[in-house]
Write a protein that holds these residues in place. Structure first.
Motif, PDB file in Angstrom:
ATOM      1  N   THR A 270       4.276   2.927 -10.133  1.00  0.00           N
ATOM      2  CA  THR A 270       3.513   2.763  -8.885  1.00  0.00           C
ATOM      3  C   THR A 270       2.282   1.906  -9.146  1.00  0.00           C
ATOM      4  O   THR A 270       1.589   2.080 -10.153  1.00  0.00           O
ATOM      5  CB  THR A 270       3.084   4.136  -8.341  1.00  0.00           C
ATOM      6  OG1 THR A 270       4.242   4.934  -8.146  1.00  0.00           O
ATOM      7  CG2 THR A 270       2.329   3.989  -7.035  1.00  0.00           C
TER       8      THR A 270
ATOM      9  N   TYR B  72       3.937   9.072  -2.037  1.00  0.00           N
ATOM     10  CA  TYR B  72       5.248   8.957  -2.670  1.00  0.00           C
ATOM     11  C   TYR B  72       6.370   9.188  -1.666  1.00  0.00           C
ATOM     12  O   TYR B  72       7.397   8.494  -1.674  1.00  0.00           O
ATOM     13  CB  TYR B  72       5.391   9.982  -3.807  1.00  0.00           C
ATOM     14  CG  TYR B  72       4.421   9.818  -4.946  1.00  0.00           C
ATOM     15  CD1 TYR B  72       3.839   8.589  -5.226  1.00  0.00           C
ATOM     16  CD2 TYR B  72       4.076  10.899  -5.748  1.00  0.00           C
ATOM     17  CE1 TYR B  72       2.947   8.439  -6.272  1.00  0.00           C
ATOM     18  CE2 TYR B  72       3.190  10.764  -6.792  1.00  0.00           C
ATOM     19  CZ  TYR B  72       2.624   9.534  -7.051  1.00  0.00           C
ATOM     20  OH  TYR B  72       1.740   9.401  -8.081  1.00  0.00           O
TER      21      TYR B  72
ATOM     22  N   GLY C  12       6.633   2.946  -3.169  1.00  0.00           N
ATOM     23  CA  GLY C  12       6.472   1.564  -3.598  1.00  0.00           C
ATOM     24  C   GLY C  12       5.242   0.884  -3.069  1.00  0.00           C
ATOM     25  O   GLY C  12       4.887  -0.222  -3.529  1.00  0.00           O
TER      26      GLY C  12
ATOM     27  N   THR D 169       3.744  -0.089   4.564  1.00  0.00           N
ATOM     28  CA  THR D 169       5.033  -0.543   4.047  1.00  0.00           C
ATOM     29  C   THR D 169       6.055  -0.515   5.168  1.00  0.00           C
ATOM     30  O   THR D 169       5.992   0.324   6.073  1.00  0.00           O
ATOM     31  CB  THR D 169       5.511   0.352   2.885  1.00  0.00           C
ATOM     32  OG1 THR D 169       6.778  -0.111   2.420  1.00  0.00           O
ATOM     33  CG2 THR D 169       5.642   1.802   3.336  1.00  0.00           C
TER      34      THR D 169
END
Length: 577
Positions: A262, A295, A300, A323
């Motif tokens: 990460t 997470y 990511g 994201t």
């Protein structure tokens, strides 16, 4: 009471040492009325007819006797004896006067109104207050028993949860640890894969350690101790042999996330300051939950962790960037963030969780440097010498539990009609009702008013006002009757000086009596036997004059003496009562 008694005697013409003796006697009887209530009641009742200064003292003596004489039978005997002696003294003082039955009747009414009625009222008031305190103590006992039952039920439920967690999660984590340990030494893995497996193994070992702590707290109220040399190894940098649970462990969380691939950064601002243990642990949990949340919902995405030591508060923040690759089927019960809010509240801080202005999601906590003071639990039921206010919270199911003052286990603010906190916890001594500076009357009035507000129509207040109005009406009726009786009675013992002059010596007795009032009245009490000597063998009629005397102590009277059916003498003179 001494001044009142002496003043009464002075108005009746007494002076000198008589006033001093009456004043001292009144003071002594007043001071002894609680230690010797029956004796003082009997003595004062007997002396009152002879010493008018004690008549007002009877009200106070009767009030105290009603409360302090123990036992209904003894109280009845004391008041009966006091009444008998009072009547005996009245008869002895008024012996030889006319209308003895009327004197006894009026004296009986006075005794009932000034002695017996206050005694009964105070006895009822005392019994009511005693009953109220008994109900309060009963309510305190019920609160204790309820708290104990709830505590036992919670203890059993905690033990069941602890056993389930140990049997299910413990087994699964053990399997994960074993398999990852075996996989870590597999020669077919690359260094990168072996490093990732090591991270998984360390995470499973850490989770097993935390599970044992949680199970120990749930089961016994204390954290599970280390298990010796065979205990799992904690992440590097932990000198205590277990995972760090404070701000010092934040770097370990960041390092673990970075080793798992990460993108994460950690920044610190300000000079480091010491935090209270509870605050330190809360900060660690906020970062841990923030990373877990990132997470699950934004895998990511880059994450930034910021720790700031500001002048007035400690701030910790976890921010993950936005994201587009949102996972599906993520299991989330929504309890993590809720637990953070509660954890921060218990130490006096706040937690914010929500979308960030620049996109992504932000979890931030603002915590004080010093947590809300926690006190060790002391069972107030096990040691009656411990003041529950000093013992802290009422928590009978956790033997070593500590909790902030802001979260009491039993809210006793209004457990029994504004009962005080000490009373609700069973404090020794008198049970207080309401604030400590209230009088008994104010407390009971407040309870009555509150009970009245609790009813739909205020029936308690209406009933109380109705009773008060009825009592006032009866008092006015009795007062009016008394005034009428006194006026009609006085008219039977008073004549005008002109009528006295119109009566001539030598007239027949019947003719004179038909012309004059009968003299059968209490108003002439104390006039007989005073003045010039009465003729031998005669019967005399003494009447008052409508004119006033030369001073307040003397009263002009007219005396008519009869013998052998004729008026043989009439006299006019002043009498000092």
């Amino acid at each position: 009471m001494a001044l009142l008694a002496a003043g009464t005697q002075d108005l009746l013409g007494k002076d000198g040492w008589a006033l001093v003796v009456v004043a001292v006697g009144s003071a002594v009887l007043s001071l002894l009325r609680r230690r010797l209530p029956a004796t003082v009641l009997v003595v004062t009742s007997f002396l009152a007819p002879f010493v008018p200064g004690f008549l007002a003292l009877l009200i106070l003596i009767g009030w105290s006797a009603g409360r302090y004489i123990a036992g209904a039978g003894r109280a009845l005997a004391a008041f009966t004896a006091a009444y008998v002696l009072n009547m005996a003294g009245t008869v002895a003082e008024a012996w030889g006067q006319q209308r003895m039955l009327t004197v006894v009747f009026i004296s009986t009414l006075y005794f009932l109104g000034t002695t017996l009625a206050p005694g009964l009222a105070n006895r009822y008031w005392t019994q009511r207050r005693t009953l109220l305190h008994a109900l309060q103590e009963r309510n305190v006992q019920l609160l204790r028993e309820r708290a104990m039952v709830v505590g036992q039920a919670r203890m059993r439920e905690r033990q069941r949860i602890a056993q389930d967690m140990h049997d299910s999660l413990g087994h699964q984590l053990a399997l994960i640890s074993v398999h990852t340990g075996a996989l870590e030494v597999d020669p077919n893995l690359t260094d990168r894969q072996r490093e990732a497996v090591a991270v998984l193994r360390n995470a499973s070992v850490d989770a097993m350690h935390e599970l044992r702590e949680v199970v120990g707290i749930l089961r016994d109220g204390v954290a599970a101790p280390d298990e010796g040399p065979g205990a799992p190894v904690a992440p590097p940098g932990d000198e205590t042999g277990r995972a760090a649970r404070g701000t010092a462990g934040i770097e370990g969380l960041v390092a673990a996330a970075r080793s798992a691939g990460t993108t994460i950064g950690l920044t610190r601002h300000g000079d480091a300051k010491a935090l209270a243990p509870a605050v330190d642990h809360a900060a660690y949990r906020i970062v841990q939950e923030g990373l877990t949340n990132a997470y699950k919902h934004a895998p990511g995405a880059p994450i930034s962790v910021e720790v700031r030591y500001e002048p007035d508060a400690f701030v910790v923040e976890v921010l993950n960037e936005e994201t587009t690759d949102r996972p599906t089927g993520v299991v989330s019960g929504g309890q993590g963030l809720t637990g953070l809010h509660e954890r921060a509240r218990l130490v006096g801080g706040i937690v914010h969780a929500g979308p960030a202005d620049s996109g992504g999601f932000r979890v931030a906590g603002v915590l004080p440097y010093g947590a809300v003071e926690a006190v060790p639990y002391v069972d107030p039921f096990a040691d009656p010498g411990v003041d529950p206010d000093e013992a802290g919270l009422l928590n009978p199911y956790a033997a070593s539990y500590t909790a902030p003052h802001a979260a009491p286990f039993v809210d006793a603010a209004d457990d029994f009609r504004q009962q005080s906190k000490k009373a609700s916890l069973g404090h020794r001594g008198r049970v207080a009702v309401g604030p400590s500076d209230w009088t008994v009357t104010e407390r009971e009035l407040a309870m009555a008013m509150k009970a009245g507000r609790g009813r739909s129509t205020g029936g308690g207040i209406a009933i109380g006002c109705g009773i008060a109005f009825a009592a006032l009406v009866l008092l006015l009726v009795a007062g009016g009757f008394g005034v009428f009786f006194m006026m009609s009675s006085v008219s039977k013992g008073i004549i005008d000086p002109a009528e006295y002059d119109a009566v001539k010596v030598g007239q027949s007795e019947q003719e004179v009596r038909d012309r004059l009032p009968s003299g059968d009245t209490l108003a002439t009490t104390g006039l007989h036997g005073k003045g010039p000597k009465e003729p031998e063998g005669s019967k005399c009629l003494v009447l008052m004059s409508t004119e006033m005397g030369d001073d307040v102590e003397s009263e002009p009277v007219f005396r008519f003496c009869f013998k052998d059916g004729k008026l043989i003498e009439k006299k006019s003179y002043d009498v000092v009562r």
